[in-house]
Design a protein around this motif. Sequence first.
Motif, PDB file in Angstrom:
ATOM      1  N   ARG A   1       0.860  -1.188   0.000  1.00 52.24           N
ATOM      2  CA  ARG A   1       0.000   0.000   0.000  1.00 52.24           C
ATOM      3  C   ARG A   1       0.893   1.233   0.000  1.00 52.24           C
ATOM      4  O   ARG A   1       1.823   1.316   0.792  1.00 52.24           O
ATOM      5  CB  ARG A   1      -0.856   0.036   1.267  1.00 52.24           C
ATOM      6  CG  ARG A   1      -1.940  -1.013   1.327  1.00 52.24           C
ATOM      7  CD  ARG A   1      -2.670  -0.907   2.650  1.00 52.24           C
ATOM      8  NE  ARG A   1      -3.708  -1.907   2.782  1.00 52.24           N
ATOM      9  CZ  ARG A   1      -4.304  -2.198   3.928  1.00 52.24           C
ATOM     10  NH1 ARG A   1      -3.984  -1.537   5.030  1.00 52.24           N
ATOM     11  NH2 ARG A   1      -5.233  -3.122   3.975  1.00 52.24           N
ATOM     12  N   GLY A   2       0.588   2.183  -0.851  1.00 52.64           N
ATOM     13  CA  GLY A   2       1.372   3.426  -0.852  1.00 52.64           C
ATOM     14  C   GLY A   2       1.735   3.877  -2.251  1.00 52.64           C
ATOM     15  O   GLY A   2       1.368   3.254  -3.250  1.00 52.64           O
ATOM     16  N   LEU A   3       2.487   4.971  -2.309  1.00 51.37           N
ATOM     17  CA  LEU A   3       2.790   5.633  -3.577  1.00 51.37           C
ATOM     18  C   LEU A   3       3.770   4.875  -4.452  1.00 51.37           C
ATOM     19  O   LEU A   3       3.813   5.079  -5.655  1.00 51.37           O
ATOM     20  CB  LEU A   3       3.376   7.029  -3.305  1.00 51.37           C
ATOM     21  CG  LEU A   3       2.445   8.044  -2.643  1.00 51.37           C
ATOM     22  CD1 LEU A   3       3.182   9.352  -2.409  1.00 51.37           C
ATOM     23  CD2 LEU A   3       1.218   8.276  -3.515  1.00 51.37           C
ATOM     24  N   ALA A   4       4.599   4.013  -3.860  1.00 47.59           N
ATOM     25  CA  ALA A   4       5.685   3.386  -4.625  1.00 47.59           C
ATOM     26  C   ALA A   4       5.528   1.866  -4.697  1.00 47.59           C
ATOM     27  O   ALA A   4       6.492   1.119  -4.537  1.00 47.59           O
ATOM     28  CB  ALA A   4       7.032   3.764  -4.008  1.00 47.59           C
ATOM     29  N   ALA A   5       4.317   1.406  -4.972  1.00 48.32           N
ATOM     30  CA  ALA A   5       4.034  -0.038  -4.965  1.00 48.32           C
ATOM     31  C   ALA A   5       4.909  -0.815  -5.950  1.00 48.32           C
ATOM     32  O   ALA A   5       5.451  -1.875  -5.609  1.00 48.32           O
ATOM     33  CB  ALA A   5       2.558  -0.273  -5.284  1.00 48.32           C
ATOM     34  N   VAL A   6       5.064  -0.299  -7.158  1.00 52.36           N
ATOM     35  CA  VAL A   6       5.827  -1.037  -8.177  1.00 52.36           C
ATOM     36  C   VAL A   6       7.311  -1.054  -7.807  1.00 52.36           C
ATOM     37  O   VAL A   6       7.983  -2.088  -7.916  1.00 52.36           O
ATOM     38  CB  VAL A   6       5.611  -0.431  -9.586  1.00 52.36           C
ATOM     39  CG1 VAL A   6       6.266  -1.296 -10.650  1.00 52.36           C
ATOM     40  CG2 VAL A   6       4.120  -0.284  -9.879  1.00 52.36           C
ATOM     41  N   GLU A   7       7.806   0.077  -7.312  1.00 56.46           N
ATOM     42  CA  GLU A   7       9.220   0.141  -6.887  1.00 56.46           C
ATOM     43  C   GLU A   7       9.490  -0.845  -5.748  1.00 56.46           C
ATOM     44  O   GLU A   7      10.530  -1.506  -5.733  1.00 56.46           O
ATOM     45  CB  GLU A   7       9.579   1.571  -6.442  1.00 56.46           C
ATOM     46  CG  GLU A   7       9.632   2.581  -7.585  1.00 56.46           C
ATOM     47  CD  GLU A   7       8.263   3.126  -8.007  1.00 56.46           C
ATOM     48  OE1 GLU A   7       8.238   3.993  -8.887  1.00 56.46           O
ATOM     49  OE2 GLU A   7       7.225   2.688  -7.485  1.00 56.46           O
ATOM     50  N   TRP A   8       8.543  -0.941  -4.807  1.00 53.63           N
ATOM     51  CA  TRP A   8       8.724  -1.873  -3.690  1.00 53.63           C
ATOM     52  C   TRP A   8       8.615  -3.327  -4.138  1.00 53.63           C
ATOM     53  O   TRP A   8       9.270  -4.207  -3.586  1.00 53.63           O
ATOM     54  CB  TRP A   8       7.733  -1.568  -2.555  1.00 53.63           C
ATOM     55  CG  TRP A   8       8.227  -0.448  -1.693  1.00 53.63           C
ATOM     56  CD1 TRP A   8       7.975   0.881  -1.858  1.00 53.63           C
ATOM     57  CD2 TRP A   8       9.086  -0.549  -0.558  1.00 53.63           C
ATOM     58  NE1 TRP A   8       8.623   1.617  -0.884  1.00 53.63           N
ATOM     59  CE2 TRP A   8       9.316   0.764  -0.068  1.00 53.63           C
ATOM     60  CE3 TRP A   8       9.694  -1.626   0.100  1.00 53.63           C
ATOM     61  CZ2 TRP A   8      10.119   1.031   1.034  1.00 53.63           C
ATOM     62  CZ3 TRP A   8      10.480  -1.357   1.207  1.00 53.63           C
ATOM     63  CH2 TRP A   8      10.693  -0.040   1.659  1.00 53.63           C
ATOM     64  N   THR A   9       7.799  -3.590  -5.148  1.00 54.63           N
ATOM     65  CA  THR A   9       7.708  -4.944  -5.709  1.00 54.63           C
ATOM     66  C   THR A   9       9.090  -5.375  -6.198  1.00 54.63           C
ATOM     67  O   THR A   9       9.540  -6.498  -5.928  1.00 54.63           O
ATOM     68  CB  THR A   9       6.692  -4.970  -6.888  1.00 54.63           C
ATOM     69  OG1 THR A   9       5.402  -4.622  -6.370  1.00 54.63           O
ATOM     70  CG2 THR A   9       6.633  -6.326  -7.548  1.00 54.63           C
ATOM     71  N   ILE A  10       9.782  -4.473  -6.898  1.00 53.13           N
ATOM     72  CA  ILE A  10      11.133  -4.765  -7.417  1.00 53.13           C
ATOM     73  C   ILE A  10      12.145  -4.833  -6.267  1.00 53.13           C
ATOM     74  O   ILE A  10      12.942  -5.766  -6.170  1.00 53.13           O
ATOM     75  CB  ILE A  10      11.565  -3.680  -8.444  1.00 53.13           C
ATOM     76  CG1 ILE A  10      10.618  -3.661  -9.653  1.00 53.13           C
ATOM     77  CG2 ILE A  10      13.015  -3.881  -8.866  1.00 53.13           C
ATOM     78  CD1 ILE A  10      10.579  -4.917 -10.488  1.00 53.13           C
ATOM     79  N   LYS A  11      12.091  -3.840  -5.369  1.00 54.58           N
ATOM     80  CA  LYS A  11      13.034  -3.764  -4.239  1.00 54.58           C
ATOM     81  C   LYS A  11      12.966  -5.019  -3.362  1.00 54.58           C
ATOM     82  O   LYS A  11      13.994  -5.507  -2.893  1.00 54.58           O
ATOM     83  CB  LYS A  11      12.693  -2.511  -3.413  1.00 54.58           C
ATOM     84  CG  LYS A  11      13.632  -2.212  -2.249  1.00 54.58           C
ATOM     85  CD  LYS A  11      13.176  -0.917  -1.559  1.00 54.58           C
ATOM     86  CE  LYS A  11      13.752  -0.724  -0.196  1.00 54.58           C
ATOM     87  NZ  LYS A  11      15.152  -0.352  -0.174  1.00 54.58           N
ATOM     88  N   GLU A  12      11.756  -5.539  -3.155  1.00 49.53           N
ATOM     89  CA  GLU A  12      11.571  -6.725  -2.305  1.00 49.53           C
ATOM     90  C   GLU A  12      11.856  -8.026  -3.056  1.00 49.53           C
ATOM     91  O   GLU A  12      11.821  -9.103  -2.465  1.00 49.53           O
ATOM     92  CB  GLU A  12      10.128  -6.766  -1.774  1.00 49.53           C
ATOM     93  CG  GLU A  12       9.771  -5.591  -0.901  1.00 49.53           C
ATOM     94  CD  GLU A  12      10.080  -5.818   0.568  1.00 49.53           C
ATOM     95  OE1 GLU A  12       9.712  -6.873   1.089  1.00 49.53           O
ATOM     96  OE2 GLU A  12      10.710  -4.929   1.166  1.00 49.53           O
TER      97      GLU A  12
ATOM     98  N   LEU B   1      10.142   6.185  -2.308  1.00 47.68           N
ATOM     99  CA  LEU B   1      11.552   5.810  -2.084  1.00 47.68           C
ATOM    100  C   LEU B   1      12.516   6.972  -2.308  1.00 47.68           C
ATOM    101  O   LEU B   1      13.670   6.903  -1.935  1.00 47.68           O
ATOM    102  CB  LEU B   1      11.950   4.661  -3.019  1.00 47.68           C
ATOM    103  CG  LEU B   1      11.321   3.305  -2.633  1.00 47.68           C
ATOM    104  CD1 LEU B   1      11.522   2.305  -3.764  1.00 47.68           C
ATOM    105  CD2 LEU B   1      11.933   2.779  -1.353  1.00 47.68           C
ATOM    106  N   GLY B   2      12.044   8.011  -2.985  1.00 48.38           N
ATOM    107  CA  GLY B   2      12.966   9.109  -3.288  1.00 48.38           C
ATOM    108  C   GLY B   2      12.335  10.445  -3.002  1.00 48.38           C
ATOM    109  O   GLY B   2      11.181  10.530  -2.606  1.00 48.38           O
TER     110      GLY B   2
END
Length: 197
Positions: A103-114, A194-195
């Motif tokens: 949940r949040g603004l950076a869902a796709v970035e967190w998908t990659i980060k995780e 994230l940024g």
Amino acid sequence: MRITLVGSRHFGVATLNMLRERGIEIARVVVHDGEDRLAAAARAAGIDVVVQADPKVVPASDIAPGTDLIVTAHSHARVTQEAVATARLGGIGYHPSLLPRHRGLAAVEWTIKEGDPVAGGTVYHLAERMDAGAIAAQDWCFVKKGETARELWERALAPLGLKLLGDVVESAKANGAIPAKPQDEQFATKAPSLGPH
């Protein structure tokens, strides 16, 4: 089926076009920036455009009279519960994750980060808490090795979002209701930006 579309950028335009191709009436488009490409596309199509007074909030006054459903597409504004209440069927949004995960603004970035091997998209009911409303529709896709967030979004998650939103709106038009399955809070994770913005 009269829709007020709240959104921005390329995904907002793609959603506008997809709904119009399906013969859905867009009563109004609400944007945070009058120069946004969604505003330009709506004006070109002769659709009423409202620019939010506060880019973070969509009040009831921004929603077109007689709206059946509010649809958000790439909007970071909170649609107030008063605004949602003005629409006969409430409001839905698309989130590029398998909610309640990311949940949040950076869902796709967190998908990659995780390092998630599977990603997905969710059409959910607009609720008081961001990305926490009941699930109307959900689907998944694999994440390619080495894929960036942008690549994943463009290849899989944006097209998935358009399909899910279109299917839910069509179903609402046919049935006069939208499925609602509560999110399981024990699996909720946050995906903050994230940024710097």
